[in-house]
Design an enzyme around this catalytic site. Structure first.
Site, PDB file in Angstrom:
ATOM      1  N   GLU A 123       0.800  -1.243   0.000  1.00 20.98           N
ATOM      2  CA  GLU A 123       0.000   0.000   0.000  1.00 20.98           C
ATOM      3  C   GLU A 123       0.828   1.286   0.000  1.00 20.98           C
ATOM      4  O   GLU A 123       0.552   2.200   0.781  1.00 20.98           O
ATOM      5  CB  GLU A 123      -0.960  -0.012   1.203  1.00 20.98           C
ATOM      6  CG  GLU A 123      -1.893  -1.204   1.198  1.00 20.98           C
ATOM      7  CD  GLU A 123      -2.889  -1.200   2.364  1.00 20.98           C
ATOM      8  OE1 GLU A 123      -2.714  -0.427   3.313  1.00 20.98           O
ATOM      9  OE2 GLU A 123      -3.858  -1.987   2.300  1.00 20.98           O
ATOM     10  N   ASN A 133       2.184  -5.266  -3.108  1.00 20.55           N
ATOM     11  CA  ASN A 133       0.771  -5.567  -2.857  1.00 20.55           C
ATOM     12  C   ASN A 133       0.000  -4.267  -2.607  1.00 20.55           C
ATOM     13  O   ASN A 133       0.475  -3.396  -1.871  1.00 20.55           O
ATOM     14  CB  ASN A 133       0.683  -6.467  -1.609  1.00 20.55           C
ATOM     15  CG  ASN A 133      -0.680  -7.087  -1.375  1.00 20.55           C
ATOM     16  OD1 ASN A 133      -1.217  -7.759  -2.241  1.00 20.55           O
ATOM     17  ND2 ASN A 133      -1.247  -6.866  -0.192  1.00 20.55           N
ATOM     18  N   HIS A 179     -10.356  -6.036  -2.590  1.00 18.46           N
ATOM     19  CA  HIS A 179     -11.481  -5.827  -1.667  1.00 18.46           C
ATOM     20  C   HIS A 179     -12.541  -5.060  -2.446  1.00 18.46           C
ATOM     21  O   HIS A 179     -12.471  -3.837  -2.573  1.00 18.46           O
ATOM     22  CB  HIS A 179     -11.037  -5.014  -0.446  1.00 18.46           C
ATOM     23  CG  HIS A 179     -10.008  -5.693   0.394  1.00 18.46           C
ATOM     24  ND1 HIS A 179     -10.302  -6.813   1.152  1.00 18.46           N
ATOM     25  CD2 HIS A 179      -8.703  -5.427   0.602  1.00 18.46           C
ATOM     26  CE1 HIS A 179      -9.207  -7.198   1.794  1.00 18.46           C
ATOM     27  NE2 HIS A 179      -8.221  -6.380   1.480  1.00 18.46           N
ATOM     28  N   GLU A 181      -6.261 -10.732  -1.377  1.00 17.61           N
ATOM     29  CA  GLU A 181      -7.119 -10.453  -0.207  1.00 17.61           C
ATOM     30  C   GLU A 181      -8.578 -10.362  -0.628  1.00 17.61           C
ATOM     31  O   GLU A 181      -9.328  -9.500  -0.166  1.00 17.61           O
ATOM     32  CB  GLU A 181      -6.685  -9.139   0.474  1.00 17.61           C
ATOM     33  CG  GLU A 181      -5.232  -9.131   0.885  1.00 17.61           C
ATOM     34  CD  GLU A 181      -4.802  -7.889   1.651  1.00 17.61           C
ATOM     35  OE1 GLU A 181      -5.673  -7.129   2.131  1.00 17.61           O
ATOM     36  OE2 GLU A 181      -3.585  -7.677   1.779  1.00 17.61           O
ATOM     37  N   ASP A 200     -12.301 -10.189  -1.181  1.00 13.49           N
ATOM     38  CA  ASP A 200     -13.630 -10.252  -0.574  1.00 13.49           C
ATOM     39  C   ASP A 200     -14.537  -9.340  -1.377  1.00 13.49           C
ATOM     40  O   ASP A 200     -14.075  -8.379  -1.983  1.00 13.49           O
ATOM     41  CB  ASP A 200     -13.651  -9.960   0.939  1.00 13.49           C
ATOM     42  CG  ASP A 200     -12.974  -8.688   1.374  1.00 13.49           C
ATOM     43  OD1 ASP A 200     -12.801  -7.754   0.555  1.00 13.49           O
ATOM     44  OD2 ASP A 200     -12.620  -8.589   2.570  1.00 13.49           O
TER      45      ASP A 200
HETATM   46  C1  XIL Z   1      -6.678  -6.063   8.108  1.00 18.21           C
HETATM   47  C2  XIL Z   1      -7.071  -7.198   9.030  1.00 18.21           C
HETATM   48  O1  XIL Z   1      -7.975  -8.032   8.339  1.00 18.21           O
HETATM   49  C3  XIL Z   1      -7.712  -6.643  10.283  1.00 18.21           C
HETATM   50  O2  XIL Z   1      -7.924  -7.697  11.229  1.00 18.21           O
HETATM   51  C4  XIL Z   1      -6.822  -5.579  10.913  1.00 18.21           C
HETATM   52  O3  XIL Z   1      -7.502  -4.985  12.007  1.00 18.21           O
HETATM   53  C5  XIL Z   1      -6.461  -4.512   9.906  1.00 18.21           C
HETATM   54  O4  XIL Z   1      -5.854  -5.127   8.773  1.00 18.21           O
HETATM   55  N1  XIL Z   1      -5.155  -4.514   3.502  1.00 18.21           N
HETATM   56  C6  XIL Z   1      -4.187  -5.354   4.008  1.00 18.21           C
HETATM   57  C7  XIL Z   1      -4.485  -6.201   5.181  1.00 18.21           C
HETATM   58  O5  XIL Z   1      -3.096  -5.453   3.424  1.00 18.21           O
HETATM   59  O6  XIL Z   1      -3.354  -6.401   6.002  1.00 18.21           O
HETATM   60  C8  XIL Z   1      -5.625  -5.643   5.990  1.00 18.21           C
HETATM   61  O7  XIL Z   1      -5.946  -6.587   7.024  1.00 18.21           O
HETATM   62  C9  XIL Z   1      -6.810  -5.336   5.112  1.00 18.21           C
HETATM   63  C10 XIL Z   1      -6.459  -4.317   4.077  1.00 18.21           C
END
Ligand code: XIL
Length: 302
Positions: A127, A169, A206, A235, A237
């Protein structure tokens, strides 16, 4: 009964899940995890605040429980994440400049060395770019150490764990028309042209109302792959429910399978109630562990 992991393996891909260490004692959770998946990402346990809570005092117990759960079953592990502006321990949040640069590189080196040979792919940097139309780097304490901090992190990771795949990422890099996507693309192209050791790009994916799935996702994945890197969905969802959500999961899987260098998909949790999204139902299993329509469409597409 087919499973996600076995179905993905038919085309040489993996199917992973983010695992929360605290859930490993929940039998309903591990029943699904152990049946369906063959790669794990620690949801929080491998982050900077978890692994180096005090400077130069490393703690790997919680991460090791997840890593060992995977390796004992012949699965692989995605390492997440070595350098990030978020979830930094307090001591690092207050640092700037050359002392932060050294501390960051020390962290990358120590964690990647500890896990050397055990990690399929590291999210070396997470990020690092701004949202919005600028295409700029995110303003963070790490960015303020100098624009070359990302490549410095990759070189340190490469020295420490030379056989792992090294990934950049990010989120909101799925839509090919977005400035952030183009900015990351230009960085990867630059890294490849100058021999900076980068092997893969992770697309968090996401998807929700503000950053919905777009059909140009496949163009994004194939364009990055054409630079000579693997692409991974890291990741996943998807907000929503029912057939709409199921269709989007199907599209995502189809897009990955259309790109030969898209070599794996990870969902960010197992059941809806395990999701980091406090509301909503973005995952493949409901809170009772039942398979959702999104599960069936995903399995069918694999
Ligand atoms: C999130 C986790 O799912 C949570 O439990 C935590 O509180 C915050 O981080 N991008 C990422 C992940 O790279 O590490 C994040 O995970 C979600 C967004």
């Amino acid at each position: 009964e087919p499973t996600l992991g076995a179905a993905a393996a038919q085309s040489g891909r993996y199917f992973g899940a983010a695992v929360a260490g605290g859930r490993l004692s929940d039998g309903a959770y591990t029943t699904i995890l152990n049946r369906e998946f063959n790669v794990v990402t620690a949801e929080n346990e491998m982050k900077i605040d978890a692994t180096e809570p005090q400077q130069n005092n490393f703690t790997f117990g919680n991460a090791d429980r997840i890593v060992n759960h995977a390796l004992n079953r012949g699965w692989k592990v995605r390492g997440h994440t070595l350098a990030w502006h978020s979830q930094q321990p307090g001591w690092m949040q207050g640092m700037e400049g050359s002392s932060l640069r050294s501390a960051m590189l020390n962290h990358v080196t120590r964690v990647a060395t500890y896990y050397r040979g055990k990690i399929l792919a590291w999210d070396v940097v997470n990020e690092a770019f701004d949202d919005g139309n600028s295409g700029a780097r995110r303003n963070s304490n790490l960015q303020r150490t100098g624009n070359d901090w990302i490549e410095a992190a990759f070189r340190a990771a490469d020295s420490a764990d030379p056989n792992a795949k090294l990934c950049y990422n990010d989120y909101n890099t799925d839509n090919w028309t977005w400035a952030k996507t183009q900015a990351v693309y230009n960085m990867v192209r630059d890294f490849k042209s100058r021999g900076v050791p980068i092997d893969c790009v992770g697309f968090q994916s996401h998807f929700n109302a503000n950053s919905p799935y777009n059909s140009n996702y496949r163009t994004t994945l194939s364009s990055f792959a054409a630079l000579g890197v693997d692409v991974q969905i890291t990741e996943l969802d998807i907000e929503g429910s029912g057939s709409t959500q199921a269709n989007t999961y199907r599209n995502v899987v189809n897009d990955c399978l259309a790109v030969s260098r898209c070599n794996g998909i990870t969902v960010w949790g197992v059941r809806d109630c395990d999701s980091w999204r406090s509301s909503g139902t973005p995952l493949l299993f409901d809170c009772n562990g039942n398979k959702k329509a999104a599960y069936t469409s995903t399995l069918d597409a694999l």
